[in-house]
Write a protein that holds these residues in place. Sequence first.
Motif, PDB file in Angstrom:
ATOM      1  N   TRP A  30       0.828  -1.208   0.000  1.00  0.00           N
ATOM      2  CA  TRP A  30       0.000   0.000   0.000  1.00  0.00           C
ATOM      3  C   TRP A  30       0.864   1.260   0.000  1.00  0.00           C
ATOM      4  CZ3 TRP A  30      -0.807   3.361   4.387  1.00  0.00           C
ATOM      5  CH2 TRP A  30      -1.832   4.293   4.227  1.00  0.00           C
ATOM      6  N   VAL A  69      -4.759   3.541  -4.998  1.00  0.00           N
ATOM      7  CA  VAL A  69      -5.208   2.827  -3.811  1.00  0.00           C
ATOM      8  C   VAL A  69      -5.910   3.806  -2.877  1.00  0.00           C
ATOM      9  CG1 VAL A  69      -3.458   1.019  -3.910  1.00  0.00           C
ATOM     10  CG2 VAL A  69      -2.957   3.150  -2.705  1.00  0.00           C
ATOM     11  N   PHE A 103      -5.783   3.260   4.932  1.00  0.00           N
ATOM     12  CA  PHE A 103      -5.393   1.856   4.874  1.00  0.00           C
ATOM     13  C   PHE A 103      -6.499   0.928   5.363  1.00  0.00           C
ATOM     14  CE2 PHE A 103      -3.656  -2.049   6.690  1.00  0.00           C
ATOM     15  CZ  PHE A 103      -3.087  -2.584   5.548  1.00  0.00           C
ATOM     16  N   PHE A 150      -8.741   0.368   2.555  1.00  0.00           N
ATOM     17  CA  PHE A 150      -8.058  -0.436   1.541  1.00  0.00           C
ATOM     18  C   PHE A 150      -7.992  -1.901   1.955  1.00  0.00           C
ATOM     19  CE2 PHE A 150      -4.040  -2.313  -0.036  1.00  0.00           C
ATOM     20  CZ  PHE A 150      -4.328  -2.304  -1.390  1.00  0.00           C
TER      21      PHE A 150
END
Length: 364
Positions: free
Chosen positions: A271, A281, A285, A288
Motif C-alpha cells: 500500500w 489505492v 489503509f 483499503f
Amino acid sequence: MTAPPSPATEPAPPANPILWTDPQRAAVFEGWLAGIAAAHRLLPGTVRLASADASFRRYFRVDTAEAAGTRIVMDAPPDKENSEPFVHIARLMAEAGVTAPRVLEWDRPNGFLLLDDLGHQTMLDVIDPAKPDASRPLYDQAIDALIRWQLASKPGVLPPYDRALLERELALFPEWYIGRHRGIAVEGQLKERLDRSFRLIVESNLASPSVYVHRDFMPRNLMVNVAPTLGVLDFQDAVYGPITYDIASLMRDAFLSWEEEFVLDITIRYWEAARKAKLPVDPDFGAFYRSVEWMGLQRHLKVAGIFARLTLRDGKPRYLADTPRFIAYIRSTASRYMELTPLLRVIDEIEGSSAITGFAYGRV
C-alpha cells in the motif's frame, strides 16, 4: 546443473520423457522442434517434461548448445488453449519492465511456443513459513514487480474484470463445490444467503479502481534468481480490474498460509509503495484492507469451485487437498463483517461449525 553435451555428442535419454496420447501431434512437435533447433542452438534429444498445470498446457525443457543453457517449450493444443493472450501479455510485461518469458518462436496453428527459461526455483520453493523475517525481502521483490505491472495499466488493452466475470467466478462455488463436491442442493435459504452475499461481494469489488490484474500472482508463479525483478509466470488470464486483486492473491495463497501479522505487514508495504507510485489505492489503509479482504473472498470462493471442478471433471484430485485452506480463508473473512453473516452461515452448514481465532481487522 550439469552442462549439456556438445552438438557432436549423443545426448543421454531425458530423465523425464514426454508421453504423448496423440502420435500425430507428437510427430508435428518433433518436426517443429527440429526445424527451429539450429536457429536457437537447441538439442532436441534432451527435451523432457518440465511441468503441467491445471489447464491443458504442458511445459517441456530442452537444453541448448550453450553452457548450462535451456529453453522452455509450451505445449498448448489450440482446440483446448488459446495462446494468443499469453503472447500478448508477455509483450505487455516486457514493456512494463517485468521479468517474464520472452516468446522466441510460436507455431500458432499447432500451439507450440519456445520461451525463455526462468529457472527451476519458485518463490514458494525457498519460502520458510516458520521464518517470516527471512521471507520479507522476497515479498519486497514481489511488490516491486507488481507495482511495475500496475503502473503500465491502460484501459481497453486487456479484457475487463467486469460484473459478468465476477458473477461467473462466484457461481463456480455453489455449482461445483457445494452441489457436486458436497452433494448439497443449492436451494431455499441456502441459495438466498449465497445470492445476498454474492451481490455484496461483487459491488465491493467493482468499487475498486482498475489496473492490470495478473489473477494468479502468488509465490508458486514467481521465479527467483532472475533480474531485474522476480520472474513472473502463468499470466495468460490477465485482465483489467480491481487493484486489490493481486495483493490479495499474493498474501492469501492457494498453497501457503501466513499469520495475520505478516499478511498485514506485507499488505502495508504494498500500500505504501503503491501510494508512492501514485497508483489509485484508497488513502485510508483501513478501507483499503477491507477491500483487499473482500477481493480475496471472491478469489477464495472461485478457487474452491475450480479445485472441485478439477477433481470431478478433469481427474486432477491433488488440487482438492488444498481446499480446506480456502474454506478457512472464507470463514475467517466472513466472520469479520456483519454483512457477511449469511455467507458464514452457509459455510457452517456445508462444512460444520468451527470457532474462528485470529486478528479481526475492521469488523463492521
